[in-house]
Design an enzyme around this catalytic site. Structure first.
Site, PDB file in Angstrom:
ATOM      1  CD  GLU A  60      13.784  -3.345 -36.791  1.00 16.00           C
ATOM      2  OE1 GLU A  60      14.894  -2.704 -37.124  1.00 16.00           O
ATOM      3  OE2 GLU A  60      13.702  -4.580 -36.930  1.00 16.00           O
ATOM      4  CG  HIS A 129      14.622 -13.453 -31.487  1.00 16.88           C
ATOM      5  ND1 HIS A 129      16.171 -12.899 -31.844  1.00 16.88           N
ATOM      6  CD2 HIS A 129      13.728 -13.143 -32.646  1.00 16.88           C
ATOM      7  CE1 HIS A 129      15.844 -12.710 -33.074  1.00 16.88           C
ATOM      8  NE2 HIS A 129      14.604 -12.688 -33.693  1.00 16.88           N
TER       9      HIS A 129
END
Lengths: 326, 338
Positions: A60, A129
């Site tokens: 990321e 998540h």
């Protein structure tokens, strides 16, 4: 007007902007050949090629860093973070770099960057998540933060975000990708700094954004059956935070409920309530009620997960209580 | 001395074969030295605030690498970047004014010592988070390829940055996407007060390039000609073949990590030993032996750069402070003065 899912509305916005402007490109994990984890970028790799739809490693920090550098060098990147939880890995790039570069370099450059990322729970995805962190970003000067709750707004705000010269956090929600709505064809721009009354009412104001907008609209419909007229304000523009429609609404209804999918502590509702107290205290007949997620990491178990996130019933019960109509 | 011949584009700083170019290397190193000495003085006089990290001792690495670049090439740097900014062509006036926090500074006084920037000089910033700028440099590399240009990005960082994830992510995509980048590691042997061998499993930093099938080179960072020669090769490789590389320049900072560092973690003898290999004195001696420079000329250059630094201090002193009404200016791109 054509009816599209949120997913297809976003896809349409990306395609239109890529056709309109050669400098727009997409990057992220599995957004190309794989067509996107949530299929928002479906078909774009095939149509525009790998230079403009760049599959990245699962890393990321390099995704956001690359996007920032490209933005400073004449391109308009749209980075996808597969879920908002993953963005934590790149927070240094988002906050210390993207948000602050223009100011700390005295206005010598700009960072026209969009970071698309879905948050939200309810899919048994557990504690890494399922969260909603838009308030983290909305805390930071230099970022713009939007969180649309309808397909039309999703399209119009994404197009505006791509054309904006600032880093924009474009917060999506896994629970809304399949939601359908009317979406104008072609050029449809929605400003990034205007909140919007999605339903008019006289008795109580409900503020909500993203998936909670849908929850709030459902709750308003339920409340109407019991004779309560709720006004729903879509808080799609979180930073800069457009309070005008909320203040105006509270002056009419004198009661306010805020609904968010994230935790209440230091949250969106806390900010809205505080500003209402500052700007419209005398109009209130009751303290502002804040609805949000239970303050726990999202549980996997379906039964626990259901009560961890806010739903229609929470809004309806709270509204009735505030109006003394239990 | 090896004579370099560049086959294609004109080198703005000349090649190592011509006298003006060599004198320019000498002059730039001395300018950085005198600028940093004055910076220390101004810091002690409380004209400069915050943290302040000096380049003294690292001049050969700074000038040897950056002089290889064209004006339209990009440099990304760290919080120890005053010399990098000057070597990239930013006027000492604007750098000193930034250290003073003045409106005429490179970043209008909003950045300070650690955040110099100039779009015009393609000096794309001093960044104060270790390793942060490497991924951003990759973005500029991607944009160069995207726009089919032939510019090169030089990403400069310290030895400490090579232990951070961003370093490895950056080398990986630079090779994977064939980005025109030269990664320059200024190995001054310490990450703050922690020696390289106490922080990195691999103490020869250039070897870390192997993991990404990338060219890795190590050079004596106190020898400006050696630094320049290898950088010329790596810049050309980046420009012509889109082959990124990692260059480790082994050097030394004579001063502490920052102005507030008591420097207790290394011996005085060690500092003295490195000062005995001073890059400016070394090049001066070399140029005298080659009959390219006399003691008199050296003195003249010193007087010139000292005057330039004095003028920068005067400029900074006399420049205006930012106006309070402009506090909110440039938080957003569509936002002018408040």
């Amino acid at each position: 007007m054509p009816v599209l899912t949120m997913r297809d509305a976003l896809n349409q916005a990306l395609r239109e902007e890529m056709k309109r402007d050669e400098s727009v490109f997409l990057l992220g994990e599995d957004i190309g050949l794989y067509d996107g984890s949530f299929k928002v970028t479906r078909g774009l790799w095939k149509e525009f090629g790998e230079k403009r739809v760049l599959d990245t490693p699962i890393a990321e920090e390099i995704i956001i860093g690359t996007a920032i550098g490209a933005a400073m060098s004449g391109l308009r990147p749209v980075a996808e973070m597969m879920t908002v939880n993953f963005i934590m890995v790149a927070m240094d790039q988002v906050v210390n770099a993207a948000a602050h570069i223009r100011y700390m370099f005295g206005g010598g450059t700009k960072v026209p960057l969009v970071i698309r990322t879905p948050g939200g729970g309810g899919h048994q995805l557990g504690a890494q998540h399922s969260h909603s962190h838009e308030n983290w970003f909305a805390h930071v000067p230099g970022l713009k933060v939007v969180a649309p709750g309808t397909p039309a707004d999703a399209k119009g705000m994404l197009k505006s975000a791509i054309r904006d010269d600032n880093p924009v956090m474009f917060v999506e929600n896994e629970g809304t990708y399949a939601v359908k709505g009317e979406v104008p064809d072609g050029e449809h721009l929605v400003p990034l700094d205007k909140n919007d009354v999605k339903r008019s009412g006289d008795d109580i104001t409900i503020c909500a954004h993203s998936r909670m907008l849908i929850v709030a609209m459902d709750a308003a419909a339920e409340l109407e059956k019991g004779g309560i007229s709720a006004e729903v304000v879509d808080m799609r523009a979180l930073r800069p935070l457009d309070m005008a429609p909320v203040i105006e609404s509270v002056k009419k209804t004198s009661r306010l409920i805020t609904v968010e999918e994230g935790w209440r502590s230091y949250g969106v509702g806390a900010e809205i309530a505080s500003r209402v107290y500052e700007e419209a205290f005398d109009y209130l007949d009751a303290p502002v009620a804040r609805i949000g997620a239970a303050e726990v990491p999202a549980p996997y178990n379906k039964r626990l997960e259901k009560i961890a996130f806010p739903g229609k019933a929470d809004v309806v019960v709270t509204a009735r209580a505030m109006l003394g109509k239990n | 001395m090896k004579v370099e011949q560049r086959p294609t584009e004109s080198k703005p700083r000349g090649t190592l074969s011509d006298k003006p170019a060599l004198l320019r290397l000498y002059r730039e190193m001395l300018l950085v030295r005198r600028f940093e000495e004055k910076t220390a003085e101004m810091y002690q006089a409380a004209k400069i605030g915050g943290f302040c990290h000096l380049n003294i001792g690292e001049e050969a690495t700074i000038v040897g690498t950056i002089s290889s670049l064209r004006p339209d090439d990009y440099v990304y740097s760290t919080y120890r970047e005053h010399g990098h900014a000057i070597a990239k062509g930013i006027e000492p006036n604007a750098v000193m004014a930034e250290l003073f926090g003045k409106e005429t500074g490179t970043s209008r006084g909003r950045g300070g010592s650690m955040h110099l920037f100039s779009q015009e000089h393609r000096f794309y910033g001093g960044y104060a988070i270790v390793g942060q700028a490497l991924p951003i440099a990759c973005g500029t590399g991607y944009a160069i390829n995207y726009q089919e240009k032939d510019e090169v990005v030089m990403s400069i960082f310290g030895d400490g940055a090579t232990n951070i994830g961003a370093f490895h992510e950056s080398l990986n995509v630079a090779k994977l996407w064939r980005l025109p980048i030269v990664f320059v590691c200024v190995n001054n042997l310490y990450g703050m007060g922690t020696a390289v061998n106490r922080a990195s499993a691999v103490t020869e930093i250039w070897k870390k390039a192997c993991a990404y099938d990338m060219t890795g080179e190590r050079v004596d960072g106190m020898d400006v000609l050696a630094v320049r020669r290898i950088t010329d090769q790596l810049v050309e490789q980046a420009r012509e073949k889109h082959e990124p590389s990692l260059l480790e320049c082994v050097t030394y900072r004579y001063r502490g990590h920052s102005m507030s560092d008591p420097d207790t973690y290394r011996g005085k003898d060690e500092i003295k030993e490195w000062q005995g290999r001073d890059p400016i004195l070394t090049l001066g001696e070399h140029l005298k032996q080659q009959k390219l420079l006399t003691d008199q000329e050296i003195q003249k250059i010193d007087e010139d750069v000292t005057a330039e630094v004095e003028a920068a201090v005067k400029f900074a002193e006399e420049s205006p402070e930012p106006e309070p009404k402009d506090l909110y200016r440039d938080v957003y791109a569509d936002q002018g003065a408040a």
